[in-house]
Design a protein around this motif. Structure first.
Motif, PDB file in Angstrom:
ATOM      1  N   GLN A 233       0.836  -1.203   0.000  1.00  0.00           N
ATOM      2  CA  GLN A 233       0.000   0.000   0.000  1.00  0.00           C
ATOM      3  C   GLN A 233       0.874   1.257   0.000  1.00  0.00           C
ATOM      4  OE1 GLN A 233      -3.152   0.709  -0.242  1.00  0.00           O
ATOM      5  NE2 GLN A 233      -3.084   2.855   0.404  1.00  0.00           N
ATOM      6  N   ILE A 234       1.921   1.280   0.822  1.00  0.00           N
ATOM      7  CA  ILE A 234       2.831   2.432   0.866  1.00  0.00           C
ATOM      8  C   ILE A 234       3.515   2.596  -0.490  1.00  0.00           C
ATOM      9  CG2 ILE A 234       4.995   3.252   1.888  1.00  0.00           C
ATOM     10  CD1 ILE A 234       4.007   2.061   4.551  1.00  0.00           C
ATOM     11  N   GLY A 235       3.909   1.464  -1.079  1.00  0.00           N
ATOM     12  CA  GLY A 235       4.574   1.522  -2.382  1.00  0.00           C
ATOM     13  C   GLY A 235       3.679   2.049  -3.487  1.00  0.00           C
ATOM     14  N   SER A 236       2.373   1.924  -3.315  1.00  0.00           N
ATOM     15  CA  SER A 236       1.457   2.384  -4.369  1.00  0.00           C
ATOM     16  C   SER A 236       1.341   3.897  -4.399  1.00  0.00           C
ATOM     17  CB  SER A 236       0.065   1.782  -4.134  1.00  0.00           C
ATOM     18  OG  SER A 236      -0.566   2.442  -3.048  1.00  0.00           O
ATOM     19  N   GLN A 237       1.954   4.593  -3.415  1.00  0.00           N
ATOM     20  CA  GLN A 237       1.763   6.035  -3.301  1.00  0.00           C
ATOM     21  C   GLN A 237       3.045   6.808  -3.547  1.00  0.00           C
ATOM     22  OE1 GLN A 237      -1.135   6.753   0.217  1.00  0.00           O
ATOM     23  NE2 GLN A 237      -0.291   4.715   0.473  1.00  0.00           N
ATOM     24  N   GLY A 238       3.904   6.265  -4.394  1.00  0.00           N
ATOM     25  CA  GLY A 238       5.085   7.025  -4.797  1.00  0.00           C
ATOM     26  C   GLY A 238       6.331   6.722  -3.982  1.00  0.00           C
ATOM     27  N   VAL A 239       6.214   5.873  -2.955  1.00  0.00           N
ATOM     28  CA  VAL A 239       7.397   5.483  -2.175  1.00  0.00           C
ATOM     29  C   VAL A 239       8.052   4.296  -2.885  1.00  0.00           C
ATOM     30  CG1 VAL A 239       8.203   4.591   0.037  1.00  0.00           C
ATOM     31  CG2 VAL A 239       6.354   6.289  -0.039  1.00  0.00           C
ATOM     32  N   LEU A 240       9.372   4.377  -3.063  1.00  0.00           N
ATOM     33  CA  LEU A 240      10.088   3.311  -3.766  1.00  0.00           C
ATOM     34  C   LEU A 240      10.416   2.194  -2.790  1.00  0.00           C
ATOM     35  CD1 LEU A 240      12.505   5.687  -5.688  1.00  0.00           C
ATOM     36  CD2 LEU A 240      10.346   4.714  -6.495  1.00  0.00           C
ATOM     37  N   LEU A 241      10.071   0.979  -3.147  1.00  0.00           N
ATOM     38  CA  LEU A 241      10.330  -0.158  -2.268  1.00  0.00           C
ATOM     39  C   LEU A 241      11.593  -0.880  -2.716  1.00  0.00           C
ATOM     40  CD1 LEU A 241       6.733  -1.714  -2.033  1.00  0.00           C
ATOM     41  CD2 LEU A 241       7.782   0.036  -0.572  1.00  0.00           C
ATOM     42  N   ALA A 242      12.388  -1.281  -1.743  1.00  0.00           N
ATOM     43  CA  ALA A 242      13.555  -2.100  -2.039  1.00  0.00           C
ATOM     44  C   ALA A 242      13.665  -3.162  -0.955  1.00  0.00           C
ATOM     45  CB  ALA A 242      14.822  -1.238  -2.052  1.00  0.00           C
ATOM     46  N   ALA A 243      14.204  -4.314  -1.327  1.00  0.00           N
ATOM     47  CA  ALA A 243      14.472  -5.349  -0.335  1.00  0.00           C
ATOM     48  C   ALA A 243      15.979  -5.395  -0.131  1.00  0.00           C
ATOM     49  CB  ALA A 243      13.955  -6.697  -0.815  1.00  0.00           C
ATOM     50  N   VAL A 244      16.402  -5.436   1.142  1.00  0.00           N
ATOM     51  CA  VAL A 244      17.830  -5.542   1.456  1.00  0.00           C
ATOM     52  C   VAL A 244      17.967  -6.680   2.463  1.00  0.00           C
ATOM     53  CG1 VAL A 244      19.836  -4.388   2.415  1.00  0.00           C
ATOM     54  CG2 VAL A 244      18.202  -3.078   1.059  1.00  0.00           C
ATOM     55  N   SER A 245      18.512  -7.802   1.995  1.00  0.00           N
ATOM     56  CA  SER A 245      18.477  -9.002   2.817  1.00  0.00           C
ATOM     57  C   SER A 245      19.796  -9.757   2.733  1.00  0.00           C
ATOM     58  CB  SER A 245      17.337  -9.904   2.326  1.00  0.00           C
ATOM     59  OG  SER A 245      17.441 -11.189   2.892  1.00  0.00           O
ATOM     60  N   LYS A 246      20.189 -10.341   3.857  1.00  0.00           N
ATOM     61  CA  LYS A 246      21.344 -11.236   3.825  1.00  0.00           C
ATOM     62  C   LYS A 246      20.839 -12.630   3.460  1.00  0.00           C
ATOM     63  CE  LYS A 246      24.762  -8.783   6.461  1.00  0.00           C
ATOM     64  NZ  LYS A 246      25.417  -8.540   7.741  1.00  0.00           N
ATOM     65  N   ASN A 247      20.970 -12.942   2.215  1.00  0.00           N
ATOM     66  CA  ASN A 247      20.440 -14.182   1.662  1.00  0.00           C
ATOM     67  C   ASN A 247      21.155 -14.435   0.349  1.00  0.00           C
ATOM     68  OD1 ASN A 247      18.307 -15.887   2.781  1.00  0.00           O
ATOM     69  ND2 ASN A 247      17.102 -14.005   2.966  1.00  0.00           N
ATOM     70  N   ASP A 248      21.021 -15.663  -0.180  1.00  0.00           N
ATOM     71  CA  ASP A 248      21.489 -15.887  -1.540  1.00  0.00           C
ATOM     72  C   ASP A 248      20.455 -15.322  -2.497  1.00  0.00           C
ATOM     73  OD1 ASP A 248      23.897 -17.104  -0.885  1.00  0.00           O
ATOM     74  OD2 ASP A 248      22.911 -19.056  -0.580  1.00  0.00           O
TER      75      ASP A 248
END
Lengths: 84, 630
Positions: free
Chosen positions: B314-329
């Motif tokens: 919902q937040i991403g639908s309003q102009g906020v850019l979403l990114a995932a930052v994860s310690k994973n393969d």
């Protein structure tokens, strides 16, 4: 002295109250200035009595008469009310 | 000295040491990080300490510190608001410069153009509305009819003051809904009358909220959600003895809301939400439990994670850019985002998914750089206290929202500080994520070329300059509020101010649009100017950081100068006011043929004599839609 030094606090002397004012309100008061009229205390304004009243109630676990506290003219008078 | 153990105790102790040694002003940049650890009484105490530090002292030591000018007025005693506002703004790295109106002086303060508060020229004008404004005027005995009459009169009064502000005032006027005190409605013994009072009161609140929709430049804070969280509205003793008609707790919560408004009007709203994955978006550890073992939805904790994912989307639908930052393969994460049936968020919702084993602060720094944004545009949320602490200490500008092992409260923790609060959304916000994804595609495209010139030649940049239409004024105002790097003066304008300039016969609000082979960039720049006899004053020039380095700004300026020359203007004046972030445009005017013509404080003034006009870059196709300048 850190803000923690006076918590959770007893209120056994004017010195305790002076410590509370220094840590909670950030005012550079001393035991000597406890008997000085608020008008002469640097940085004091009447709103501090509102904060001080609720801080003292939290500290002592007893209700104070805000109407009386607002009449006080010196920290020593506030102490007399809180310790009564 | 007692031994401090928790992060909050360490921070409180350090702040106290700064205060006790008189070092708060000198160490001001440190304060924000300390406050991030504090809450409740610690924060109140910090407000008391910080409100004793003169603004001038901080500015002398750190001239780049942002300052917000706040005028405060209302019906009751509002002094307790000052330390609360001081600390809430300091949490966002902003200094409070304030003027407090006289007790019950709000009508005069707002209505008289010569009042001290209006002459002060505030960025925010807070008019704190409280229940006593109406209650004080009820007769004894009173009936719901009396309340109806009083509220109608107040609505007329407030509407008049709002109109006065919109017509003459700069800055944003902040009003609020008014809590209905139990002590008031309880004075009526019959439920029919109480219901009517409740309805009248809510109609009054709805009327106030409607003012925000009607008038740009007016914000109405809805205090109902704050009260619903259990904050007392009125403290009867303060009400009677001190004329403070709202409780200190409510004023404290109000101050927090004002901090969010201040962040929005000073261009400090966050633009990126970077989320951790394991135990943040789903329950379990992907690397240990495998895709089938994690809980992104379902029952129990899974339901809580699903709810959090919906909030993030919902937040991403309003102009906020979403990114995932994860310690994973990388591969297993991509697979979950593509194929896991329980996921709400998908790859397409993110502008970037970073899954590797590098330190998160390095990943966040790189992410911000790739998006052409500062790290202080980023909100980072993680359940791991170690990761949170590391990011907070290595990248102090990043807002870190520390989650814990209870996913049901993730959402509340993220929302608590309204990080993405904006005065209003524009059409641009709906498509921002797409535009940024296009930008990342452009970057990959760039990597296939030998030189930037080849790249630009193939990019097919199209630029259009024209008067901003009425539907674009909000977007222009938003550009002034959000842009920090390419802004010549950093002047923030409200929609009302943009409207006023556009409607001024001597004013000029121009919009720059750009597009290329990857898509439409939308309204990416604005030129604000006014005509003064035969000179044109370029008040500000703004460009979105998304289109830097493509010649858009040169094309826009060249078009304006050409047009000015054709319209018989003798010269164009421009100004550059340095901030901590706009250093890259310091020489923008001189690179395009302007000469330094003087200084006004730290502002540099430039003049272009329109003899030798700059050209439009060869790779740009320019269209100018301008009528003759008046």
């Amino acid at each position: 002295m850190t803000p923690r030094a006076h918590r959770p606090g007893s209120l056994d002397s004017v010195a305790d109250l002076v410590g509370i004012v220094r840590t909670e309100l950030g005012l550079p008061v001393t035991e000597e200035s406890a008997s000085v009229d608020f008008d002469e205390v640097t940085g004091w304004d009447s709103l501090h009595l509102l904060s001080l009243c609720s801080i003292l109630e939290q500290r002592t676990g007893r209700a104070l008469s805000l109407a009386d506290v607002l009449e006080a003219r010196t920290l020593a008078q506030v102490y007399a009310l809180a310790a009564a | 000295m007692t031994t401090a153990t928790t992060a909050a105790e360490v921070a409180a102790a350090e702040l106290w040491e700064l205060h006790a040694s008189g070092a708060v002003a000198g160490s001001y940049p440190r304060v924000r990080g300390l406050l991030a650890e504090l809450s409740g009484d610690d924060l109140r105490r910090a407000g008391a300490l910080l409100s004793r530090v003169p603004v001038a002292e901080v500015l002398a030591a750190h001239p780049d510190t942002a300052v917000v000018r706040v005028a405060i007025t209302g019906h009751g005693t509002l002094g307790p608001l000052v330390p609360a506002l001081t600390v809430e703004l300091a949490r966002h790295g902003v200094l409070l410069e304030h003027r407090l109106g006289d007790f019950d002086g709000w009508v005069f303060d707002l209505g008289d153009p010569a009042s001290e508060l209006r002459v002060f020229g505030p960025d925010l004008l807070l008019c704190v509305l409280d229940p006593a404004i109406a209650a004080d005027e009820l007769p004894l005995p009173w009936t719901p009819d009396d309340l109806e009459r009083v509220l109608a009169a107040k609505q007329a009064l407030i509407t008049g003051l709002v109109r006065e502000h919109v017509a003459g005032g700069a800055g944003t006027l902040v009003l609020n809904t008014v809590p209905l005190p139990a002590d008031l409605v309880g004075q009526l013994v019959d439920y029919r009358s109480r219901a009517r009072v409740g309805a009248l009161w809510r109609e009054h609140d709805a009327y106030l909220l409607g003012l925000a929709a009607e008038h740009p430049g007016v914000v109405v804070l809805d205090l109902d959600p704050v009260l619903a969280d259990g904050v007392p509205a009125v403290d009867p003793r303060l009400d009677v003895y001190a004329g403070a008609h709202l409780s200190v707790e409510l004023l404290t919560a109000y101050a927090r809301e004002v901090g969010h408004v201040a962040r929005a009007v000073t261009g400090r709203a966050k633009k990126v939400l970077a989320v951790d994955l394991d135990e943040t978006l789903w329950g379990g550890i992907l690397g240990d439990d495998g895709a089938e073992g994690i809980e992104p939805s379902g029952t129990g904790r899974g339901a809580a994670f699903a709810r959090y994912q919906r909030l993030v989307k919902q937040i991403g639908s309003q102009g906020v850019l979403l990114a995932a930052v994860s310690k994973n393969d990388r591969e297993p994460v991509a697979e979950v985002l593509r194929e896991h049936p329980g996921m709400t968020l998908r790859e397409v919702d993110f502008v970037r998914v970073v899954a590797n084993w590098n330190p998160k602060h390095d990943n966040i720094r790189e992410l911000a750089a790739d998006l052409n944004l500062g790290v202080d545009s980023v909100v980072f949320t993680d359940d791991n206290p170690f990761e949170c602490g590391l990011v907070r200490s290595r990248l102090p500008g990043v807002a870190v929202v520390r989650l814990d092992s209870e996913p049901a409260t993730h959402g509340r923790k993220l929302l608590r500080d309204n990080w993405f609060a904006a005065l209003e959304l524009t059409a641009e916000d709906g498509v921002r994520a797409t535009r940024y994804r296009d930008d990342l595609a452009r970057k990959d495209f760039l990597d296939t070329f030998e030189s930037v010139a080849d790249y630009l030649g193939e990019l097919g940049v199209r630029v259009r300059l024209g008067r901003a239409g009425e539907t674009e004024w909000d977007r222009v105002a938003q550009l002034t509020q959000r842009t920090n790097q390419f802004t010549m003066t950093a002047a923030r304008l409200s929609s009302a101010e943009v409207r006023a300039l556009a409607q001024d016969p001597d004013g000029l609000v121009l919009a720059l649009h750009s597009a290329d082979r990857f898509g439409d960039n939308g309204l990416v720049g604005a030129l604000l100017a006014h005509r003064d006899r035969d000179a044109l004053h370029l008040d500000n020039f703004l460009l979105s950081c998304r289109v830097f380095g493509r010649g858009v700004e040169t094309a826009g300026l060249a078009a304006l100068l050409r047009h000015a020359a054709d319209s018989g203007v003798r010269g164009v004046r421009g100004a550059y006011r340095p901030t901590s972030k706009n250093g890259k445009v310091r020489d923008f005017y001189t690179r395009h043929g302007f000469a330094l013509a003087g200084r006004d404080g730290d502002t540099e003034l430039f003049h272009h004599d329109l003899v030798d006009l700059p050209g439009v870059p060869g790779h740009v196709r320019l269209r100018t839609d301008l009528e003759e300048l008046r």
